[in-house]
Design a protein around this motif. Structure first.
Motif, PDB file in Angstrom:
ATOM      1  N   UNK A  21       0.847  -1.191   0.000  1.00 25.33           N
ATOM      2  CA  UNK A  21       0.000   0.000   0.000  1.00 25.33           C
ATOM      3  C   UNK A  21       0.885   1.245   0.000  1.00 25.33           C
ATOM      4  N   UNK A  22       0.250   2.390  -0.261  1.00 23.27           N
ATOM      5  CA  UNK A  22       1.024   3.631  -0.260  1.00 23.27           C
ATOM      6  C   UNK A  22       0.479   4.620   0.774  1.00 23.27           C
ATOM      7  N   UNK A  23      -0.165   4.095   1.821  1.00 25.35           N
ATOM      8  CA  UNK A  23      -0.713   4.986   2.844  1.00 25.35           C
ATOM      9  C   UNK A  23       0.407   5.766   3.526  1.00 25.35           C
ATOM     10  N   UNK A  24       0.055   6.968   3.974  1.00 27.15           N
ATOM     11  CA  UNK A  24       0.994   7.682   4.823  1.00 27.15           C
ATOM     12  C   UNK A  24       1.017   6.962   6.171  1.00 27.15           C
ATOM     13  N   UNK A  25       2.195   6.818   6.744  1.00 26.07           N
ATOM     14  CA  UNK A  25       2.344   6.083   8.000  1.00 26.07           C
ATOM     15  C   UNK A  25       2.573   7.065   9.140  1.00 26.07           C
ATOM     16  N   UNK A  26       1.957   6.796  10.279  1.00 20.17           N
ATOM     17  CA  UNK A  26       2.059   7.729  11.404  1.00 20.17           C
ATOM     18  C   UNK A  26       2.397   6.977  12.687  1.00 20.17           C
ATOM     19  N   UNK A  27       3.363   7.503  13.427  1.00 18.19           N
ATOM     20  CA  UNK A  27       3.728   6.891  14.719  1.00 18.19           C
ATOM     21  C   UNK A  27       4.409   7.921  15.597  1.00 18.19           C
ATOM     22  N   UNK A  28       4.480   7.615  16.880  1.00 17.44           N
ATOM     23  CA  UNK A  28       5.308   8.422  17.764  1.00 17.44           C
ATOM     24  C   UNK A  28       6.769   8.104  17.476  1.00 17.44           C
ATOM     25  N   UNK A  29       7.598   9.123  17.584  1.00 14.27           N
ATOM     26  CA  UNK A  29       9.040   8.954  17.400  1.00 14.27           C
ATOM     27  C   UNK A  29       9.737   9.599  18.580  1.00 14.27           C
ATOM     28  N   UNK A  30      10.709   8.882  19.130  1.00 19.91           N
ATOM     29  CA  UNK A  30      11.455   9.405  20.272  1.00 19.91           C
ATOM     30  C   UNK A  30      12.926   9.069  20.048  1.00 19.91           C
TER      31      UNK A  30
END
Lengths: 432, 258
Positions: free
Chosen positions: A210-219
């Motif tokens: 898929x080509x969805x934008x991916x979102x996550x917390x980053x630390x």
């Protein structure tokens, strides 16, 4: 006039997901016309009845949204309320929370890998059926899952809806010696987790990206679990306190869950594959090695491979738990006081199935004036439906029964938590 | 397929999934249980669905929609023994907090599109709709109690479920009383045993997630809570949580008497 050919694929009650939902796919003249992941889990109104409660209550109340990931709800609630009250917890409390959260990642991921997802790849209806042929595999999964639950029980006092979490910290902090037997257990769990990665890496994965934008917390410095800022694969980066500027929710007719989208961009995906893609460099060397050996690469855009990512994250969570136990020294007090003030607070943490946002508006006495909860599954629903439409379009030659089974599997790739996703707009959003 | 084994079905209405997850959390016993019964309907665990009737039905969740009210009647007709699991199924759960709100106003304020939603004004326990054979209390239920009930039914005996208070359990486990020693508010004296007194073990007062014990003395409890410094509003909030209907009924009854 040509005859119009219409085909409906319906799954009335999805199995091996958390909560209740259904799926409708409408194909007309050889083209996929409509795909709906229908969430009919009854509404439970959490955001409505949180109003009027004390600021100390949301961790216990919101835990009841989901029996699979109650720690995630407790942690996001604490983060949001402590943000509103400008409270910072002791570093040892923050570590103990991360340790508790590792327990939930181990328990939830292992539940999904062994009991919910793996049977699809191996052609079984359930792990119980699988156990009739390969009892050793299911027993390994249950043992690993139990290690996660034991960790939650030791710190939280109970595996489902832990009782020891409070705003500002804990009611009681364990003595370091209490972790002794569990640490030994986690050493064995690490072997089980590594064996799990090798096992699932050998499954047959359909070609699907898929080509969805991916979102996550980053630390930066570590794999984000309970803190960090929000980042996306499209290069967006923002503080948790600004999440409402970037994430917009809307109600759709066929679902008791709200659909979320990124403002100005559209659908996006959160969860293990998003975390892996954005945070791979912060995995431990052992977890990264396991990922490499499993053929995961720099990013993961095949939702079927999410089972491998969950296994890799389980390795990470076990290792991280051992590391946190080894350096654990109890804080001077189990909790810091959290005097209320009139303010709005926001918090986000990484639930096993994706980023979980909470927002609370408090008055000067600490009474909740409004609450908003954005769970991972409502964020992922648009992406799941998009995947299903493309997936079905490429497999119209399958008969109904196999197409239905494959669609169910496609949904389970996302470990949707339908109990979590069911919720409603809060008062503030609706008056506009 | 062994047709001589009793069939087990697990059902879900409005709930968090935690009580049925408790069955999957019996990591050491799950495969043994699965060897003693035929799992005929357990969507969280299996795609396989066998037709009824079922020997044992475990029901999680409360009734909050007209469809679920019809569904629980159908489940009852198909079930020889029906056991309700947890605070939602036995008392309406935390979602029963809606029962005390003005639902018409509430709904029009909360929904962008209320016409998409079918929901009842109240969240009610299963026993308000059909006969229930046994009730397992708790938010969530206790794993040991669940295994105990399943074992008892498989052995053909009556399950042994406590109706006494958390205090008994707490003393039996040699815990220090958090009210006496630390002055903490605790619902242990009026709450049903079954959890293992886990909150006092964490130096926290019981918050009543197993619902009221058989003969609770709410007047004495009110004095006890007041003596720890709790304001009446906060005492009210403490009762109106996961077993709000069960405690509220008692409070209303006590209010009428006085």
């Amino acid at each position: 006039m040509t005859h119009r050919y219409e085909r409906l694929v319906e799954v009335q009650a999805l199995a091996r997901v958390e909560g209740e939902g259904a799926m409708h796919v409408r194909v007309r003249d050889g083209a996929v016309e409509d795909v709906r992941l229908e969430i009919y889990e009854p509404p439970r109104f959490f955001e409505a009845f949180l109003r009027g409660r004390r600021h100390t209550e949301p961790p216990d109340i919101t835990a009841r949204i989901c029996g699979i990931c109650p720690v995630a709800y407790q942690m996001s609630a604490c983060a949001a309320i402590e943000d509103a009250c400008a409270t910072t917890v002791h570093p040892a409390v923050a570590d103990l929370r991360r340790l508790l959260y590792c327990g939930e990642w181990i328990e939830s991921h292992t539940l999904h890998i062994y009991l919910l997802h793996a049977p699809d790849f191996l052609g079984y209806d359930s792990a119980i059926a699988l156990a009739q042929d390969r009892r050793d595999l299911v027993e390994r999964g249950l043992a690993l899952k139990k290690a996660g639950n034991d960790l939650i029980e030791l710190i939280g006092g109970r595996a489902i809806h832990p009782v020891n979490v409070r705003v500002g910290g804990f009611y009681r902090t364990p003595a370091p010696a209490e972790f002794g037997p569990l640490r030994e257990r986690l050493r064995r769990a690490l072997d089980e987790a590594l064996a799990t990665v090798a096992w699932v890496a050998g499954f047959d994965f359909p070609d699907f990206e898929h080509d969805h934008e991916l979102l996550a917390l980053v630390e930066p410095g570590r794999y984000a679990i309970g803190s960090g800022h929000v980042a996306t694969s499209g290069g967006r980066s923002f503080a948790v306190r600004d999440f409402e500027d970037h994430i917009v929710e809307e109600q759709v007719p066929h679902s008791t869950a709200l659909h979320a989208r990124l403002a100005g961009a559209g659908r996006y995906l959160t969860g293990p594959t998003a975390r892996y893609t954005l945070n791979r460099r912060w995995l431990t060397p052992l977890a990264r090695q396991a990922a490499d050996a499993a053929g995961l690469g720099e990013q993961c855009r095949n939702p079927y491979r999410s089972i491998v990512v969950r296994a890799v994250e389980t390795v990470y969570a076990v290792e991280e738990a051992i590391r946190l136990i080894d350096r654990y020294a109890p804080p001077p007090e189990p909790a810091v006081p959290v005097p209320p003030r009139a303010a709005v607070g926001r918090g986000a943490t990484e639930a096993p199935r994706g980023t979980l946002f909470h927002r609370y508006e408090l008055d000067a006495d600490g009474i909740v004036r409004s609450a908003r909860i954005v769970p991972p599954t409502s964020q992922n629903q648009a992406a799941i439906e998009d995947d299903l439409a493309r997936f079905v379009a490429g497999r119209l030659d399958l008969d109904d029964e196999s197409l239905t089974a494959r669609c169910e599997q496609a949904i389970r790739n996302y470990d949707p938590c339908i109990s979590c996703a069911t919720h409603f707009l809060d008062l503030h959003l609706d008056r506009g | 397929m062994d047709v001589s084994k009793p069939t087990l079905a697990v059902w879900k209405l409005a709930s968090c999934d935690g009580c049925q997850l408790t069955l999957l959390d019996c990591e050491d016993e799950l495969l043994a249980v699965a060897g003693r019964v035929r799992i005929a309907h357990f969507l969280e665990a299996s795609r396989e669905v066998l037709p009824g009737p079922y020997d044992i039905s475990l029901v999680e969740g409360s009734v909050t929609t007209a469809a679920d009210a019809a569904r629980i009647r159908a489940i009852r007709e198909q079930s020889r023994t029906l056991i309700t699991l947890g605070a939602c199924a036995t008392a309406g759960g935390i979602q029963a907090l809606r029962n005390h709100a003005d639902v018409a106003e509430y709904t029009s304020l909360v929904y962008a599109h209320p016409e998409y939603i079918a929901t009842l004004a109240t969240s009610t326990p299963i026993a308000a709709h059909v006969d229930v054979d046994y009730e397992l209390h708790g938010c969530p239920i206790d794993r040991g109690q669940l295994l105990g009930v399943i074992s008892a039914l498989l052995a053909g005996r009556k399950p042994d479920l406590p109706a006494h208070s958390v205090c008994f359990e707490c003393k039996r486990r040699h815990r220090v009383c958090v009210v006496v020693a630390h002055g903490l508010p605790c619902l242990g004296p009026v709450t049903r045993a079954g959890c293992g007194a886990i909150c006092p073990a964490q130096q926290r007062g019981c918050y009543g997630c197993f619902g009221p014990m058989e003969t609770p003395n709410l007047a004495a409890e009110a004095e006890l809570l007041g003596a720890t410094g709790m304001a009446p509003d906060d005492i009210d909030r403490l009762y109106r949580l996961f077993n709000t209907t069960a405690f509220a009924d008692l409070l209303d009854a006590a209010g009428e008497k006085s």
